[in-house]
Design a protein around this motif. Sequence first.
Motif, PDB file in Angstrom:
ATOM      1  N   CYS A  55      -9.639  -6.667  -1.432  1.00  0.00           N
ATOM      2  CA  CYS A  55      -8.514  -7.553  -1.706  1.00  0.00           C
ATOM      3  C   CYS A  55      -7.885  -7.334  -3.008  1.00  0.00           C
ATOM      4  CB  CYS A  55      -9.070  -8.915  -1.526  1.00  0.00           C
ATOM      5  SG  CYS A  55     -10.092  -9.429  -2.836  1.00  0.00           S
ATOM      6  N   GLY A  58      -5.814 -10.442  -5.071  1.00  0.00           N
ATOM      7  CA  GLY A  58      -5.615 -11.284  -3.730  1.00  0.00           C
ATOM      8  C   GLY A  58      -4.032 -11.645  -3.753  1.00  0.00           C
ATOM      9  N   THR A  61      -3.758 -11.909  -0.025  1.00  0.00           N
ATOM     10  CA  THR A  61      -4.536 -12.911   0.525  1.00  0.00           C
ATOM     11  C   THR A  61      -4.047 -14.356   0.497  1.00  0.00           C
ATOM     12  OG1 THR A  61      -6.579 -11.749  -0.570  1.00  0.00           O
ATOM     13  CG2 THR A  61      -7.021 -13.730   0.357  1.00  0.00           C
ATOM     14  N   ILE A  82     -12.145 -10.828  -8.220  1.00  0.00           N
ATOM     15  CA  ILE A  82     -12.514 -11.873  -7.294  1.00  0.00           C
ATOM     16  C   ILE A  82     -12.502 -13.256  -8.271  1.00  0.00           C
ATOM     17  CG2 ILE A  82     -14.548 -12.993  -6.176  1.00  0.00           C
ATOM     18  CD1 ILE A  82     -13.177 -10.774  -4.657  1.00  0.00           C
ATOM     19  N   GLY A 100     -13.415 -15.933  -2.328  1.00  0.00           N
ATOM     20  CA  GLY A 100     -13.341 -14.552  -2.742  1.00  0.00           C
ATOM     21  C   GLY A 100     -14.555 -14.133  -2.753  1.00  0.00           C
TER      22      GLY A 100
END
Length: 257
Positions: A55, A58, A61, A82, A100
């Motif tokens: 990811c 993100g 995300t 993360i 995450g």
Amino acid sequence: MNNEDNTNYGLDVNLICEFFMGMDRQGPGSPDMTVKALSFIEGLDERSRIADLGCGTGGQTMTLAEACPAQITAIDNYPGFIDKLNHEVQAKGLQARVNGLVGTMEEPPFEPGSLDLIWCEGAIYNIGFERGIRLWYPLLKEGGYLALTESCWLTEERPKEIHAFWMEGYPEIGTILVKQEQLKQAGYQLVSTFVLPESCWTDNYYQPIATWKETFRAKHPGNRSVEELLRFLELETNMYRRYQAYYGYVFFIAKKC
């Protein structure tokens, strides 16, 4: 972005990750293209489970979280990515359904048949396209979806210079038809395929790189490894400007049969 090896074109992957910590995206793409790909996926609701593998920080995300009500677990093996993602999740009040985790694409922490959708933008190359799609297939429910982007040749023939550049960095690059056939052979039904537009590379990836380079250089004065990385990023940018007609990122959306 999820780096399963410690080198990339002979560069220090930890340094690459540090560089891209300063950017919203770790590869070509855009919120609009994420939403477009999501539009081909049916049946997602608040009970659905999505895994965003590789990811990065993100960007996609958060777009997924804003576009659908599903539960999302985002995985990357670089802790800094993360941390940044989870900070953004908390800032937007989404921690009840977006999380995450530090982990790998090779061993994602999900039970077989537990996922409605596996998402992967610009990261499957770290473990290989064919290996990845086969590895993740058992994790999907029957009728579950896979959505990912992959570097592809857009022509059957290309100049030697760009061919050699990609063979050094990612020998598994292939044409769209080759990737579609690999998905079929792995047991997926193709739903949609589309090429990301030029702006996903120029406006959303290379321009932010150019903007961030001098700040990053100033953080590491006289660091030879940093200079090597920045030279490579300039080379990569110039390669795309010269040869964008021959390759690009392609979104593949497929369904577990």
